[in-house]
Design a protein around this motif. Structure first.
Motif, PDB file in Angstrom:
ATOM      1  N   LYS A 176      16.317 -59.963  31.508  1.00 20.25           N
ATOM      2  CA  LYS A 176      17.284 -59.034  32.093  1.00 20.25           C
ATOM      3  C   LYS A 176      18.435 -58.751  31.128  1.00 20.25           C
ATOM      4  O   LYS A 176      18.872 -57.602  30.971  1.00 20.25           O
ATOM      5  CB  LYS A 176      17.834 -59.608  33.397  1.00 20.25           C
ATOM      6  N   LEU A 177      18.933 -59.809  30.489  1.00 22.30           N
ATOM      7  CA  LEU A 177      20.016 -59.636  29.511  1.00 22.30           C
ATOM      8  C   LEU A 177      19.587 -58.715  28.377  1.00 22.30           C
ATOM      9  O   LEU A 177      20.333 -57.812  27.975  1.00 22.30           O
ATOM     10  CB  LEU A 177      20.431 -60.988  28.934  1.00 22.30           C
ATOM     11  N   GLN A 178      18.394 -58.950  27.851  1.00 22.72           N
ATOM     12  CA  GLN A 178      17.917 -58.147  26.736  1.00 22.72           C
ATOM     13  C   GLN A 178      17.726 -56.691  27.139  1.00 22.72           C
ATOM     14  O   GLN A 178      18.007 -55.777  26.351  1.00 22.72           O
ATOM     15  CB  GLN A 178      16.616 -58.739  26.184  1.00 22.72           C
ATOM     16  N   ASN A 179      17.268 -56.462  28.352  1.00 19.67           N
ATOM     17  CA  ASN A 179      17.126 -55.081  28.832  1.00 19.67           C
ATOM     18  C   ASN A 179      18.473 -54.376  28.934  1.00 19.67           C
ATOM     19  O   ASN A 179      18.549 -53.153  28.852  1.00 19.67           O
ATOM     20  CB  ASN A 179      16.432 -55.069  30.198  1.00 19.67           C
ATOM     21  N   THR A 180      19.526 -55.161  29.116  1.00 15.24           N
ATOM     22  CA  THR A 180      20.878 -54.602  29.213  1.00 15.24           C
ATOM     23  C   THR A 180      21.553 -54.473  27.854  1.00 15.24           C
ATOM     24  O   THR A 180      22.171 -53.447  27.547  1.00 15.24           O
ATOM     25  CB  THR A 180      21.754 -55.496  30.117  1.00 15.24           C
ATOM     26  N   LEU A 181      21.434 -55.511  27.008  1.00 21.04           N
ATOM     27  CA  LEU A 181      22.223 -55.592  25.783  1.00 21.04           C
ATOM     28  C   LEU A 181      21.501 -55.097  24.531  1.00 21.04           C
ATOM     29  O   LEU A 181      22.145 -54.674  23.578  1.00 21.04           O
ATOM     30  CB  LEU A 181      22.667 -57.047  25.558  1.00 21.04           C
ATOM     31  N   HIS A 182      20.181 -55.202  24.515  1.00 23.45           N
ATOM     32  CA  HIS A 182      19.373 -54.756  23.374  1.00 23.45           C
ATOM     33  C   HIS A 182      19.828 -55.395  22.057  1.00 23.45           C
ATOM     34  O   HIS A 182      20.019 -54.715  21.054  1.00 23.45           O
ATOM     35  CB  HIS A 182      19.403 -53.228  23.263  1.00 23.45           C
ATOM     36  N   LYS A 183      19.971 -56.710  22.069  1.00 23.16           N
ATOM     37  CA  LYS A 183      20.279 -57.440  20.846  1.00 23.16           C
ATOM     38  C   LYS A 183      18.998 -57.658  20.038  1.00 23.16           C
ATOM     39  O   LYS A 183      17.879 -57.535  20.556  1.00 23.16           O
ATOM     40  CB  LYS A 183      20.890 -58.806  21.185  1.00 23.16           C
ATOM     41  N   THR A 184      19.169 -57.990  18.770  1.00 21.86           N
ATOM     42  CA  THR A 184      18.042 -58.471  17.976  1.00 21.86           C
ATOM     43  C   THR A 184      17.965 -59.974  18.188  1.00 21.86           C
ATOM     44  O   THR A 184      18.882 -60.707  17.817  1.00 21.86           O
ATOM     45  CB  THR A 184      18.236 -58.156  16.483  1.00 21.86           C
ATOM     46  N   ILE A 185      16.901 -60.444  18.817  1.00 18.06           N
ATOM     47  CA  ILE A 185      16.769 -61.863  19.148  1.00 18.06           C
ATOM     48  C   ILE A 185      15.524 -62.418  18.471  1.00 18.06           C
ATOM     49  O   ILE A 185      14.425 -61.871  18.612  1.00 18.06           O
ATOM     50  CB  ILE A 185      16.672 -62.086  20.668  1.00 18.06           C
ATOM     51  N   VAL A 186      15.710 -63.497  17.726  1.00 18.12           N
ATOM     52  CA  VAL A 186      14.586 -64.242  17.159  1.00 18.12           C
ATOM     53  C   VAL A 186      14.503 -65.543  17.937  1.00 18.12           C
ATOM     54  O   VAL A 186      15.442 -66.339  17.942  1.00 18.12           O
ATOM     55  CB  VAL A 186      14.768 -64.501  15.657  1.00 18.12           C
ATOM     56  N   PHE A 187      13.373 -65.764  18.589  1.00 14.43           N
ATOM     57  CA  PHE A 187      13.223 -66.837  19.572  1.00 14.43           C
ATOM     58  C   PHE A 187      12.057 -67.726  19.154  1.00 14.43           C
ATOM     59  O   PHE A 187      10.908 -67.276  19.105  1.00 14.43           O
ATOM     60  CB  PHE A 187      12.973 -66.216  20.946  1.00 14.43           C
ATOM     61  N   VAL A 188      12.343 -68.989  18.856  1.00 13.97           N
ATOM     62  CA  VAL A 188      11.288 -69.942  18.504  1.00 13.97           C
ATOM     63  C   VAL A 188      10.796 -70.643  19.763  1.00 13.97           C
ATOM     64  O   VAL A 188      11.596 -71.114  20.585  1.00 13.97           O
ATOM     65  CB  VAL A 188      11.802 -70.983  17.491  1.00 13.97           C
ATOM     66  N   THR A 189       9.475 -70.716  19.923  1.00 18.77           N
ATOM     67  CA  THR A 189       8.887 -71.428  21.054  1.00 18.77           C
ATOM     68  C   THR A 189       7.529 -71.976  20.641  1.00 18.77           C
ATOM     69  O   THR A 189       6.909 -71.482  19.683  1.00 18.77           O
ATOM     70  CB  THR A 189       8.738 -70.513  22.285  1.00 18.77           C
ATOM     71  N   HIS A 190       7.070 -72.986  21.345  1.00 16.67           N
ATOM     72  CA  HIS A 190       5.701 -73.480  21.151  1.00 16.67           C
ATOM     73  C   HIS A 190       4.832 -73.139  22.353  1.00 16.67           C
ATOM     74  O   HIS A 190       3.666 -73.509  22.400  1.00 16.67           O
ATOM     75  CB  HIS A 190       5.707 -75.000  20.937  1.00 16.67           C
ATOM     76  N   ASP A 191       5.413 -72.419  23.321  1.00 14.78           N
ATOM     77  CA  ASP A 191       4.771 -72.143  24.599  1.00 14.78           C
ATOM     78  C   ASP A 191       4.317 -70.683  24.661  1.00 14.78           C
ATOM     79  O   ASP A 191       5.146 -69.762  24.713  1.00 14.78           O
ATOM     80  CB  ASP A 191       5.766 -72.444  25.725  1.00 14.78           C
TER      81      ASP A 191
END
Length: 379
Positions: free
Chosen positions: A184-199
């Motif tokens: 929801k935040l990303q749909n509002t703010l449109h930041k460039t986010i690099v997200f590390v996950t193993h899932d």
């Protein structure tokens, strides 16, 4: 003007003779949420930390918004990039307000805007400023602390945010809630986010693009729908997982028989819809907008009729003919509607049009059975 926020150019990282990242070439677009995923030791966290120079590359070049990061003071670079980690890293002796405003203060921004900014950010992450701004981290749950970590990363309004397995230490319910909040935040703010996950479930849920790594190299990079449709090799297929590919007087209103609805964004691809349906073992999804308002229904019939058209999204094939019912609808009116519908469920909304769940034949039967048992015991 380039649309690239971050670029890796022939970047490698080794410790002594042990290569961690090998000749990485990667462009991360502005305003997208990109997940780096892979098995332990694949180089995903090292790749993330090279962006804000917590780790320096052995060879190669990295640019942020077109500028070589080696030409920028490392401390100043980090203040321009939001950073959220698994351990959260809130300062225990500082209030929530003080934690959130730390970076703006270090950047010597106007202090008169701090209070308003704290209120905006706490509202943004779903926490009441009046209740939480003066509390200390020890007074918050793990999920609440992680929300504050996200708010702090947003405090200086960075264009780029790095997130290193931020939700992995949380319980499953808190984790899923925060994943929903992040989308929801990303749909509002449109930041460039690099997200590390193993899932992979997490990556498929939140990502605009997925970068799957193995032994320091990119094995496949694509949007979630294409990775589900076209895994590049056996490693990708195994990592993604083949299984992803299929009352009585007391029961008076629809809300009494509500069960959880499995929802999907209108912009998700059809392969993603199938994966979501199989994961939750349902035969239909409810399409909702960013505010959770009901838009339509998508089921196996709609998906398989259009599956070969890879350009189509959920919004393109969803059925708008399924009328939702209100949560206060009398059950005597719900049962005939339910029996007359092939899908076996009815979307339920509140007075604002926001989806609150679904009524299914099974949920009605479960409540009826419980009610009849209660009545028998009371007889």
């Amino acid at each position: 003007m380039t649309n690239t926020a971050i670029q890796f150019i022939e970047v490698s990282k080794s410790y002594e003779k042990n290569p961690i990242v090998r000749n990485l070439n990667l462009q991360i677009p502005k305003g997208k949420l990109v997940t780096l995923i892979g098995p332990s030791g694949c180089g995903k966290t090292t790749t993330l930390k090279m962006i804000n120079r917590l780790i320096e590359p052995t060879t190669g070049r990295i640019t942020v918004n077109g500028e070589d990061i080696n030409r920028v003071n490392a401390v100043e670079l980090r203040r321009q990039i939001g950073y959220v980690i698994q351990q959260i890293g809130l300062f225990p002796h500082m209030t929530i307000e003080e934690n959130i405003t730390l970076v703006p203060k270090l950047k010597k921004e106007d202090s008169t805007t701090f209070r308003k900014r704290v209120e905006e950010l706490l509202d943004l992450v779903g926490m009441d400023p009046a209740r939480f701004r003066s509390r200390y981290p020890r007074e918050l749950s793990g999920g609440q602390q992680q929300r504050i970590g996200v708010a702090r990363a947003l405090a200086a309004d960075p264009s780029i945010i790095l997130m290193d397995e931020p939700f992995s230490a949380l319980d499953p319910i808190s984790r899923e809630q925060l994943q929903d909040e992040l989308v929801k935040l990303q749909n509002t703010l449109h930041k460039t986010i690099v997200f590390v996950t193993h899932d992979m479930d997490e990556a498929l849920k939140i990502a605009d693009e997925i970068v799957l790594m193995k032994e320091g190299v990119i094995v496949q990079r694509d949007v979630p729908d294409q990775i589900l449709r076209h895994p590049k090799n056996e490693f990708v297929r195994e990592f993604v997982g083949e299984k992803r590919f299929i009352h009585s007087s007391l029961l008076s209103k629809a809300k009494d028989a509500l069960t959880k609805a499995i929802t999907v964004s209108p912009m998700r691809g059809l392969a993603e819809c199938i994966q979501l349906m199989r994961r939750h073992q349902v035969n239909g999804l409810i399409v909702t907008d960013q505010q959770g308002r009901y838009l339509g229904v998508i089921g196996a019939n709609e998906i398989y009729a259009h599956y070969n058209n890879e350009g189509l999204k959920a919004k393109d094939v969803m059925s708008k003919d399924v009328e939702p019912i209100h949560s206060e609808t009398p059950m005597q009116d719900v049962l005939p509607l339910l029996n007359g519908r092939e899908r076996g469920f009815i979307p339920v909304t509140d007075q604002t049009g926001k989806l609150v769940g679904v009524v299914t034949r099974a949920s009605v039967l479960n409540v009826l059975a419980d009610t009849l048992m209660e009545e028998a015991e009371g007889a």
